[in-house]
Scaffold this motif. Structure first.
Motif, PDB file in Angstrom:
ATOM      1  N   ASP A   1     -19.885  10.171   1.995  1.00 16.18           N
ATOM      2  CA  ASP A   1     -18.632   9.721   2.595  1.00 16.18           C
ATOM      3  C   ASP A   1     -18.790   8.338   3.226  1.00 16.18           C
TER       4      ASP A   1
ATOM      5  N   PHE B   1     -20.844   6.084   2.285  1.00 16.43           N
ATOM      6  CA  PHE B   1     -20.929   5.142   1.175  1.00 16.43           C
ATOM      7  C   PHE B   1     -19.544   4.797   0.647  1.00 16.43           C
ATOM      8  N   ALA B   2     -18.700   5.816   0.461  1.00 16.60           N
ATOM      9  CA  ALA B   2     -17.334   5.585  -0.026  1.00 16.60           C
ATOM     10  C   ALA B   2     -16.567   4.677   0.941  1.00 16.60           C
ATOM     11  N   ASN B   3     -16.722   4.916   2.247  1.00 21.60           N
ATOM     12  CA  ASN B   3     -16.028   4.096   3.253  1.00 21.60           C
ATOM     13  C   ASN B   3     -16.478   2.637   3.198  1.00 21.60           C
TER      14      ASN B   3
ATOM     15  N   LEU C   1     -17.950   1.071   0.730  1.00 20.11           N
ATOM     16  CA  LEU C   1     -17.593   0.443  -0.539  1.00 20.11           C
ATOM     17  C   LEU C   1     -16.112   0.045  -0.525  1.00 20.11           C
ATOM     18  N   ALA C   2     -15.263   0.935  -0.009  1.00 16.19           N
ATOM     19  CA  ALA C   2     -13.830   0.637   0.081  1.00 16.19           C
ATOM     20  C   ALA C   2     -13.604  -0.592   0.969  1.00 16.19           C
TER      21      ALA C   2
ATOM     22  N   SER D   1     -24.665  16.542   5.405  1.00 14.15           N
ATOM     23  CA  SER D   1     -23.817  15.782   4.490  1.00 14.15           C
ATOM     24  C   SER D   1     -23.399  16.673   3.321  1.00 14.15           C
ATOM     25  N   ARG D   2     -22.168  16.434   2.844  1.00 16.97           N
ATOM     26  CA  ARG D   2     -21.748  17.156   1.656  1.00 16.97           C
ATOM     27  C   ARG D   2     -22.436  16.561   0.430  1.00 16.97           C
ATOM     28  N   GLN D   3     -22.673  15.263   0.516  1.00 15.69           N
ATOM     29  CA  GLN D   3     -23.336  14.578  -0.590  1.00 15.69           C
ATOM     30  C   GLN D   3     -24.286  13.555   0.009  1.00 15.69           C
ATOM     31  N   LEU D   4     -25.462  13.447  -0.569  1.00 18.92           N
ATOM     32  CA  LEU D   4     -26.443  12.482  -0.096  1.00 18.92           C
ATOM     33  C   LEU D   4     -26.777  11.584  -1.286  1.00 18.92           C
ATOM     34  N   ILE D   5     -26.772  10.286  -1.063  1.00 22.79           N
ATOM     35  CA  ILE D   5     -27.053   9.358  -2.153  1.00 22.79           C
ATOM     36  C   ILE D   5     -28.337   8.609  -1.833  1.00 22.79           C
TER      37      ILE D   5
ATOM     38  N   LEU E   1     -29.705   8.397  -7.063  1.00 23.31           N
ATOM     39  CA  LEU E   1     -29.729   9.856  -7.158  1.00 23.31           C
ATOM     40  C   LEU E   1     -28.618  10.428  -6.291  1.00 23.31           C
TER      41      LEU E   1
ATOM     42  N   LEU F   1     -27.214  13.765  -4.608  1.00 25.12           N
ATOM     43  CA  LEU F   1     -27.594  15.127  -4.245  1.00 25.12           C
ATOM     44  C   LEU F   1     -26.423  15.827  -3.566  1.00 25.12           C
TER      45      LEU F   1
END
Lengths: 260, 260
Positions: A106, A108-110, A112-113, A154-158, B159, B161
């Motif tokens: 999330d 990352f998305a923020n 990037l936006a 985190s729901r998603q980890l990058i 990656l 996750l």
């Protein structure tokens, strides 16, 4: 005779509790050490990754544990600078990548936006792709301070990984006279593909031999592989013991040729 | 008495040669097994990760190796369904995340540009962030077929996750009567923060006890930790042997209370 062997796999830390490892038991390096140990007056410098199965302790073997590719590079450079080696047998599974940074999906998305919303409205897809590439490469998203342990929530980890240094490529640069045996491991490819990859590595790294193998042909006691030189001459093996004996023989023959 | 112990760390494969591991030697699980082994008529079911340091083989211990969190979940569910356990001591370091997909940095930038260039020109930053979040979550970037071994030649590798299942949360759901000892490992936090995290885990997972520890207080022979119950009563330990003995004592006392 003084031989430098690397064995096991490298380990790149994500944080204090998570690590990316390159899987390697270290058993092949152990066999190679055993094969050379029986040669008269052979001293072995043994650089190994964490959890590698090690050769038995013996007065003629010195052990140097390393973790990350950077640590391997540091130890390798230090060893090569300190003494000449007759051969370097670089069997370690070395990571091609190292951690750059980790970020919550999330966040990352923020970020990037925030960057992209300011772009001109008539930007082409190609330009936009180039902009995103630049953002990714310049680490515009790096959190100010990376946590010691990443959040578990985190729901998603990058994870962003960048290229690790090619340790093999420095060996002949520092010691042009050493005999370099490199390793190439691919997964489920034809012999032609494996041969091409091995010959490419010989050329790029100025290696004398590459031990080429395919993960799908390593099971239990079987370890199919071939040792190839710059003339594309091949010797085939079916076990770790055969590989170790074959490498020892190839290295000793080459040393004898030179001393003639 | 029949005890289920989990030990070591899980391992999430990135591809056939690269793996994300949760670092854990398995030595604490081994000590716990040793502490319970000496109890009369104690049988132990021992689920462990790869490379965990194992208890000695003994007729009262059955070993079940697992790799990923999914494998752990499968084995745990199977064990819980097959027989009642007096206690489950879940000391394994379990990954919070599992691999969704890996993608080359340039390919990701291209794919993202392709998706975003079509967005309306007057999109707000908040809307754009939400769009990107959706794209990331729906895996719009997943390559059609993930390679068996990722390319070694990317300049950047990304990656993604996602959350792994919370294995601890299913234990009491399946066996409400079992005594559950969970573990909480944080890194360089105050005792208050660790206590809060442990109490939260007790509540969320319906655990009877949490063994709470901090990675910075585990060095060599020292392993500082405390065992806490839902009433926030604490017992402090300084070595793995003390922890194992303390857990055994807490479990046995609780079993005795119940049988009174």
């Amino acid at each position: 005779m003084h031989i430098l062997i690397t064995a096991g796999g490298t380990a790149e830390k994500i944080d204090n509790v998570r690590t990316i490892i390159n899987q390697a038991t270290g058993r092949l390096g152990k066999e190679i050490a055993a094969a050379f140990s029986s040669a008269p007056d052979c001293r072995i410098t043994y650089i190994h990754g964490p959890q590698a199965d090690l050769p038995e302790k013996h007065s003629n073997i010195s052990f140097f544990p390393v973790g990350s590719v950077q640590e391997l590079l540091h130890e390798m450079t230090r060893q090569l600078a300190s003494q000449p080696f007759d051969a370097v047998i670089h069997s370690m599974a070395v990571s091609d990548y190292q951690m750059d940074f980790a970020i919550d999906g999330d966040a990352f998305a923020n970020k990037l936006a925030e960057e992209l919303v300011r772009r001109p409205q008539d930007i082409s897809e190609t330009e936009l792709a180039e902009d995103i590439r630049q953002l990714l490469r310049t680490h515009a998203f790096v959190p100010e301070k990376q946590a010691k342990k990443l959040s578990s929530d985190s729901r998603q980890l990058i994870l962003f990984l960048g290229r690790a240094p090619k340790v093999i490529s420095i060996i002949k640069t520092v010691q042009p006279e050493t005999i370099l045996v490199g390793f190439k491991l691919l997964v489920d490819v034809s012999e032609d593909v494996l041969t091409d990859a091995a010959l490419k590595s010989i050329k790029t790294n100025n290696a004398d031999f590459i031990l080429a193998n395919d993960l799908t042909k390593i099971t239990g006691e079987t370890h199919q592989a071939f040792l190839i030189d710059s003339g594309a001459n091949k010797r085939y093996f079916s076990t770790k013991q055969e590989i170790a004996a074959g490498i020892r023989q190839a290295v000793i023959s080459k040393l004898e040729e030179r001393s003639e």
